[in-house]
Design a protein around this motif. Structure first.
Motif, mmCIF file in Angstrom:
data_model
loop_
_atom_site.group_PDB
_atom_site.id
_atom_site.type_symbol
_atom_site.label_atom_id
_atom_site.label_comp_id
_atom_site.label_asym_id
_atom_site.label_seq_id
_atom_site.Cartn_x
_atom_site.Cartn_y
_atom_site.Cartn_z
ATOM 1 N N ALA A 102 -11.163 -8.996 -1.570
ATOM 2 C CA ALA A 102 -12.232 -8.095 -2.831
ATOM 3 C C ALA A 102 -10.665 -7.582 -3.387
ATOM 4 O O ALA A 102 -10.472 -8.225 -4.729
ATOM 5 C CB ALA A 102 -12.709 -6.859 -2.469
ATOM 6 N N LYS A 103 -9.431 -7.574 -3.133
ATOM 7 C CA LYS A 103 -8.302 -7.036 -4.116
ATOM 8 C C LYS A 103 -7.143 -7.473 -3.151
ATOM 9 O O LYS A 103 -7.230 -7.469 -2.320
ATOM 10 C CB LYS A 103 -8.494 -5.676 -4.361
ATOM 11 C CG LYS A 103 -9.718 -4.962 -4.668
ATOM 12 C CD LYS A 103 -9.943 -3.555 -5.102
ATOM 13 C CE LYS A 103 -10.169 -2.074 -3.830
ATOM 14 N NZ LYS A 103 -9.509 -1.296 -4.106
ATOM 15 N N ASP A 106 -5.755 -5.210 -1.117
ATOM 16 C CA ASP A 106 -6.399 -4.490 0.323
ATOM 17 C C ASP A 106 -5.919 -5.556 1.208
ATOM 18 O O ASP A 106 -5.511 -5.223 2.634
ATOM 19 C CB ASP A 106 -7.291 -5.361 1.012
ATOM 20 C CG ASP A 106 -9.199 -4.155 -0.671
ATOM 21 O OD1 ASP A 106 -8.498 -3.689 -0.513
ATOM 22 O OD2 ASP A 106 -10.030 -5.048 -0.431
ATOM 23 N N LYS A 126 -6.465 -14.201 -5.222
ATOM 24 C CA LYS A 126 -7.424 -13.471 -4.010
ATOM 25 C C LYS A 126 -8.027 -14.644 -3.453
ATOM 26 O O LYS A 126 -8.913 -13.985 -2.085
ATOM 27 C CB LYS A 126 -8.180 -12.579 -4.588
ATOM 28 C CG LYS A 126 -7.991 -10.953 -5.823
ATOM 29 C CD LYS A 126 -8.631 -10.117 -5.856
ATOM 30 C CE LYS A 126 -10.064 -11.216 -6.991
ATOM 31 N NZ LYS A 126 -10.894 -10.371 -7.509
#
Length: 149
Positions: A102-103, A106, A126
């Protein structure tokens, strides 16, 4: 047009219709229309017409569509990576899948993350195009055998 003129001159639409009604000659005979005309000295008058066109179908009309210029759009980088069919983790040429996060935050901090996360962080992506075996390793599963026909 009539409502605009009625509003401008603070009058009614029916009064404007009577004031601006005109009959014009067309190839199909006389037609009713609404016409606003501004006479000018030494020049042709300015004429604005609404209506007066025949609503008949011309069966002999030839439609000439122009050829559109070809659209040259570049592929997105992810599509190019997928079409290459090469795992970005191990380099194997095989059926590939895409691993997503997602990011980028993360992925964790440098040093305490796995090699695939370091690879994604280094490339600032990503997504990571990987083979089925590497994807199973990333998620901590056993690799699934390839389907046979």
């Amino acid at each position: 047009m009539l409502m605009t003129l009625a509003n401008k001159y603070r009058s009614s639409v029916s009064k404007m219709a009577r004031a601006y009604a005109a009959t014009i000659e067309t190839p199909h005979g006389q037609r009713m229309c609404f016409e606003a005309r501004v006479e000018r000295t030494g020049r042709k008058p300015l004429v604005g017409r609404f209506g007066g066109i025949p609503l008949r179908r011309d069966k002999k009309t030839v439609i000439n569509d122009r050829q559109l210029a070809p659209v040259n759009t570049k592929r997105k980088e992810l599509v190019t990576r997928l079409l290459a069919g090469r795992c970005e983790a191990c380099g194997r040429i095989d059926e590939v899948e895409v691993h997503h996060v997602a990011k980028l935050a993360d992925l964790g901090r440098p040093g305490d993350r796995p090699p695939w996360a370091d690879l994604m962080a280094a490339r600032h992506r990503k997504t990571l195009v990987v083979c089925g075996t590497c994807h199973a390793d990333i998620h901590g599963r056993k690799p699934v055998a390839a389907l046979t026909e």
